[in-house]
Motif scaffolding. Structure first.
Motif, PDB file in Angstrom:
ATOM      1  N   LEU A 691      -3.527   3.777  -1.188  1.00 14.46           N
ATOM      2  CA  LEU A 691      -2.752   3.221  -2.321  1.00 14.46           C
ATOM      3  C   LEU A 691      -1.442   3.187  -1.668  1.00 14.46           C
ATOM      4  N   THR A 692      -0.405   2.021  -2.102  1.00 15.30           N
ATOM      5  CA  THR A 692       0.752   1.935  -1.498  1.00 15.30           C
ATOM      6  C   THR A 692       1.673   1.346  -2.545  1.00 15.30           C
ATOM      7  N   GLY A 693       3.074   1.293  -2.359  1.00 18.12           N
ATOM      8  CA  GLY A 693       4.129   1.070  -3.245  1.00 18.12           C
ATOM      9  C   GLY A 693       4.012  -0.286  -3.614  1.00 18.12           C
ATOM     10  N   THR A 694       5.062  -0.744  -4.493  1.00 21.54           N
ATOM     11  CA  THR A 694       5.056  -2.230  -5.002  1.00 21.54           C
ATOM     12  C   THR A 694       5.928  -3.014  -4.112  1.00 21.54           C
ATOM     13  N   ALA A 695       6.594  -2.316  -3.125  1.00 21.89           N
ATOM     14  CA  ALA A 695       7.454  -2.925  -2.231  1.00 21.89           C
ATOM     15  C   ALA A 695       6.578  -3.466  -0.806  1.00 21.89           C
ATOM     16  N   THR A 696       5.569  -2.695  -0.970  1.00 25.37           N
ATOM     17  CA  THR A 696       4.873  -3.073   0.372  1.00 25.37           C
ATOM     18  C   THR A 696       4.333  -4.667   0.236  1.00 25.37           C
ATOM     19  N   SER A 697       4.331  -5.234   1.292  1.00 24.68           N
ATOM     20  CA  SER A 697       3.766  -6.543   1.160  1.00 24.68           C
ATOM     21  C   SER A 697       2.251  -6.641   1.232  1.00 24.68           C
ATOM     22  N   ALA A 698       1.564  -7.747   0.589  1.00 30.56           N
ATOM     23  CA  ALA A 698       0.357  -7.803   0.717  1.00 30.56           C
ATOM     24  C   ALA A 698      -0.360  -7.800   2.074  1.00 30.56           C
ATOM     25  N   ALA A 699       0.250  -8.400   2.912  1.00 33.34           N
ATOM     26  CA  ALA A 699      -0.044  -8.285   4.299  1.00 33.34           C
ATOM     27  C   ALA A 699      -0.151  -6.973   4.966  1.00 33.34           C
ATOM     28  N   ASP A 700       0.857  -6.252   4.803  1.00 32.10           N
ATOM     29  CA  ASP A 700       0.706  -4.829   5.090  1.00 32.10           C
ATOM     30  C   ASP A 700      -0.358  -4.164   4.600  1.00 32.10           C
TER      31      ASP A 700
END
Length: 713
Positions: A691-700
C-alpha cells in the motif's frame, strides 16, 4: 511512505508485521497508533516494536496484551495518508457560516459537498521546484492554508505552525484532463485536516517546445475555509511568489479570519434580525423551475396549490450541465441591463425569477424565492477585500412576479432588494432561518441558488511580468461545486468574454433540466432584443412558449441564440479549460475482475490491485503499462465496500493456486487486509499487501509490486 503488510507464518493467528519503506516520521506513527487505540477504548492493549534496517526501511512488529484482531489495514491507510502538519500554535473561533458549511459536509460524507475547483492553462516553461516552493511560501504566509477544524462538539479552527503544500504532478501521458479533474473531485478534501487547498499539475517542465500542449493546473479547495474570491486572491499571490524565485516577501497576513470572526461577534444583530424577518418569503413561494408532472402529488387536482413541486434529493449522485453565451451575446446583455440600472447578475436573477414563476402555471401575481450568493466583502471591515477565507454567503431572495408588470420593473425590484440586503450580507443563512422559522411559519422546501462569480480587482494584474519570462496563463475558471441546494446555477465570464453558467443539480431532476436551461439561454439572448420600457412579464412568457424549445437540446437551443447547453454526467463539466466529464467507479456489491495484463508464463501468480473510491481507473492503467514482472495483473472492478465482495471475486484465482499479491493506493487498506483474513480463515495462504500514498507514481508502485511478487513466489 509505502507499507508492506506481511501476514507472517501459519496458522496466521498472530498480528502481522509491517515493513515501512520511505522517510518515517515517528510522531505520525505514534499519532496513527493513538487513533487506533481511541477507536477501541475498552479493547485489547496493543504494543509495538519498531526496528530500523537502514535508511528508509523499518519493520513494525505488533503484539497484543489481550486477544483480538489488530486493524493492520487501517493502520496502513493512516501511515500512507498522514497529515502534512506541524504542531498546533493557536485555536480560533469559527464563524456561523463556516459551522453551517462544516455541518452540511459532515451530514453528507463522501459526496464532495462544498468542494470547488479552479482550473486554467499555463503556456510556456514551468520550473517544478520553483512552482512547489512558491506554493509552500504561500502556505507559510497564510494562516488559513494551515487551518483545520477540530473534532469538538462546537468545532473551533486549529492553526498549525507548518503545513506542507500538497502539489501533485502528473505527466501528460496520464489519460485525459477530464479524468484527472473528476478523480481530484472525488478524492475531496477533509476540512478537519490542515491544508484546505490542493494543487494538481498535468504536464509542464522547464523546457517546452512550441508544439507541446499547455500545462493544466487545478486548484481544489473546501468552501468551509476558502471561497472562490479567496482562491483568486491566493492565485495572484502565488504568481508573485513564483516571480520572486519561489519566496513570497513579507510576513503573515493580518487581518486574518480570526480577526474577522471577532468583528462578527461585535455586530449588533438587532437591525439585521428585523430586516430579515420582514424580508422572509412566504412558505408557499414558488421555488422550483420544474413544472408539475402527472406523478407529482396534487398535480392532477385543479384545486391543489399551484406552487411548483419540491426538489427531492435521493443520494443517487450529482449532475452538471454547462451553458454558455457568446461574447457578443454577453456584451449585449450587459449593455441592456445597464440601461435599466441593473447588471448581468441582476438580469440572470430576473430570468430565474421568470422561470420559477412560469413553472407554477399561474396567471396571477405569485411570490417566488431562491437564494443568491454575495461575496461577504461589502462590509466595514478593514482590508476585507484582500482577506482569504470563507465569506461567500448564500442569502434568501424573494420577489412577487406580476405578469402585468414590466420587465424593467422586475429588474429594478431585484436590484433594490439586493441593495437592501447588502448591509446585512455578513449574516449567515442558518441564522436567518433561525430568525424567520416558527411553528406558525414553517420554512418551505430548499430551493435553488444563483451564484454570480465575484472576483477581486486586478486579479490578473501580473500578466506582463509573467510574459517577460515567456509565460502566459489562461483565464482561471471555476468548475462548479455541489452545494447544500438541490440546484445551483453558477455564472462566470470566460477568457473570451462569454458568460458561462454551470448548473449543478440532483440527478433525479435530469429529465427536465435541459429544457429549463434552454429557456434560460433563450431569455438571456432575447430580452435585450425585445424587452423595452413597457414590455410585460406576460408578453415575455408568451414569447417563450411560442418558441417551442426542444427540452432535450444538448448542443444548441435551436432558437438562433447560439447558446450551448451541454449535459455532463456525475460531476462532469463541458467546454473550456479544466472541464470534466465522466462517471466514477461504482460502489458496493460483488466486484468483477478486470485483467489489465495477462501473465507471461503459466504458474507465476497474480498481482491484484484493490481500488479505493478516490482512485481513478487511469492510475491503474498507468501502473499496468509500467509493470515488468511475469505475473498477471488484475483489478477488482469496483472498490469493495466489504472484504467479502472482494474475496468472492478473487475465489477463482485463489482456488487455482499460485502466488497472490494485493496492492493499491491509500484508502484500500481496510478492504485488502479483510480479504487476506478471509483467505486465511478459509485455509489459504494470505498474500502480502503493498500500500502506498497517492503521491507515489504508478511506475514506483509497479516496481514495489514486482519486488513483492518475487518474494511471494
Amino acid at each position: 511512505m509505502t507499507v508492506v503488510v506481511d501476514p507472517g507464518e501459519p496458522p496466521y493467528d498472530a498480528p502481522p508485521f509491517l515493513e515501512l519503506r520511505g522517510p518515517l516520521d515517528t510522531r505520525s506513527l505514534e499519532a496513527a497508533l493513538d487513533r487506533l487505540a481511541a477507536r477501541r477504548p475498552d479493547g485489547p492493549a496493543w504494543q509495538h516494536r519498531l526496528r530500523p534496517h537502514g535508511p528508509g526501511l523499518h519493520t513494525l512488529r505488533l503484539t497484543m496484551g489481550a486477544p483480538g484482531e489488530f486493524p493492520a489495514g487501517l493502520l496502513a491507510d493512516l501511515l500512507t495518508d498522514p497529515p502534512l502538519t506541524g504542531r498546533c500554535v493557536r485555536t480560533a473561533g469559527a464563524s456561523p457560516l463556516q459551522l453551517e458549511l462544516l455541518a452540511d459536509a459532515d451530514a453528507h460524507p463522501g459526496t464532495g459537498r462544498h468542494v470547488e475547483q479552479l482550473a486554467w492553462d499555463w503556456h510556456g516553461p514551468l520550473d517544478p521546484e520553483r512552482f512547489t516552493a512558491a506554493w509552500q511560501s504561500l502556505f507559510d504566509r497564510e494562516s488559513v492554508l494551515r487551518s483545520a477544524f477540530d473534532d469538538g462538539p462546537e468545532p473551533r479552527i486549529v492553526v498549525h505552525d507548518r503545513v506542507r503544500a500538497e502539489v501533485v504532478r502528473l505527466p501528460h501521458s496520464t489519460e485525459d484532463w477530464a479524468s484527472v479533474v473528476e478523480y481530484d473531485r472525488r478524492r475531496g478534501l477533509d476540512p478537519r485536516r490542515p491544508g484546505p487547498l490542493r494543487v494538481t499539475v498535468l504536464g509542464g517542465g522547464p523546457l517546452v517546445s512550441v508544439t507541446a500542449p499547455p500545462t493544466r493546473v487545478l486548484l481544489t479547495y473546501h468552501h468551509a475555509l476558502l471561497d472562490d474570491w479567496s482562491a483568486r486572491l491566493l492565485l495572484r499571490e502565488f504568481y508573485r511568489a513564483y516571480l520572486a524565485d519561489g519566496l513570497l516577501p513579507g510576513g503573515e497576513r493580518r487581518p486574518d479570519m480570526d480577526d474577522y470572526t471577532q468583528w462578527l461577534a461585535r455586530q449588533d444583530v438587532g437591525p439585521a434580525r428585523e430586516f430579515w424577518t420582514d424580508a422572509a418569503p412566504p412558505p408557499d413561494a414558488a421555488h422550483s423551475p420544474l413544472p408539475h408532472t402527472p406523478d407529482t402529488p396534487g398535480a392532477s387536482d385543479p384545486s391543489a396549490s399551484t406552487s411548483a413541486p419540491a426538489f427531492h434529493g435521493t443520494g443517487t449522485g450529482t449532475g452538471r450541465t454547462r451553458l454558455r453565451l457568446t461574447a457578443a451575446q454577453t456584451a449585449r446583455l450587459g449593455a441592456w441591463a445597464a440601461g435599466w440600472g441593473s447588471t448581468e447578475s441582476g438580469a440572470l436573477q430576473a430570468v430565474w425569477a421568470l422561470l420559477l414563476y412560469r413553472a407554477t402555471g399561474s396567471a396571477d401575481p405569485r411570490p417566488v424565492r431562491f437564494s443568491v450568493t454575495v461575496s461577504g466583502r461589502g462590509i466595514p471591515f478593514d482590508s476585507v477585500e484582500r482577506l482569504p477565507g470563507s465569506l461567500r454567503n448564500p442569502l434568501p431572495m424573494s420577489v412577487v412576479v406580476d405578469p402585468r408588470s414590466s420587465v424593467p420593473a422586475l429588474l429594478a425590484l431585484l436590484r433594490d432588494r439586493a441593495l437592501d440586503m447588502a448591509a446585512y450580507e455578513w449574516v449567515s443563512a442558518g441564522r436567518i432561518r433561525g430568525w424567520t422559522e416558527s411553528p406558525d411559519r414553517p420554512a418551505g422546501p430548499e430551493g435553488s441558488l444563483v451564484a454570480f462569480d465575484g472576483r477581486p480587482r486586478n486579479a490578473d494584474g501580473l500578466a506582463p511580468e509573467l510574459a517577460a519570462r515567456g509565460i502566459r496563463v489562461g483565464h482561471p475558471e471555476t468548475l462548479g461545486a455541489h452545494t447544500a441546494f438541490p440546484l445551483t446555477l453558477a455564472a462566470h465570464h470566460d477568457e473570451a468574454g462569454g458568460l458561462v453558467m454551470t448548473v449543478t443539480y440532483d440527478r433525479t431532476q435530469l429529465a427536465g433540466i435541459g429544457g429549463v436551461l434552454a429557456h434560460a439561454a433563450y431569455l438571456l439572448d432575447e430580452l435585450p432584443r425585445i424587452a423595452g420600457e413597457f414590455t410585460t412579464v406576460a408578453e415575455v412568457l408568451e414569447l417563450l412558449s411560442a418558441a417551442d424549445l426542444d427540452a432535450g437540446a444538448s448542443t444548441d437551443t435551436g432558437t438562433g441564440t447560439g447558446a450551448e447547453v451541454c449535459p455532463a454526467t456525475d460531476g462532469g463539466a463541458e467546454s473550456g479549460a479544466g472541464d470534466s466529464t465522466g462517471t466514477g467507479a461504482g460502489a458496493g456489491g460483488a466486484s468483477a475482475i478486470i485483467t489489465l495484463r495477462p501473465s507471461r508464463k503459466p504458474g507465476v501468480g497474480t498481482v491484484c490491485l484493490v481500488p479505493a473510491h478516490s482512485t481513478p481507473r487511469f492510475r491503474h492503467d498507468l501502473l499496468a503499462r509500467s509493470y515488468r514482472g511475469p505475473e498477471s495483473l488484475v483489478l477488482l472492478g469496483t472498490p469493495p465496500d466489504d472484504a467479502r465482495a472482494g474475496y468472492d471475486a478473487l475465489r477463482p484465482l485463489i482456488d487455482a493456486g499460485g502466488p497472490l499479491v494485493l496492492g493499491g493506493f491509500t484508502g484500500c487498506g481496510v478492504a485488502a487486509y479483510g480479504i487476506t483474513r478471509l483467505i486465511a480463515e478459509n485455509g489459504g495462504r494470505p498474500p502480502l499487501i503493498v500500500l502506498t500514498g497517492t503521491a507515489t507514481s504508478a511506475a514506483d508502485l509497479a516496481r514495489l509490486l514486482e519486488s513483492a511478487a518475487e518474494r511471494a513466489g
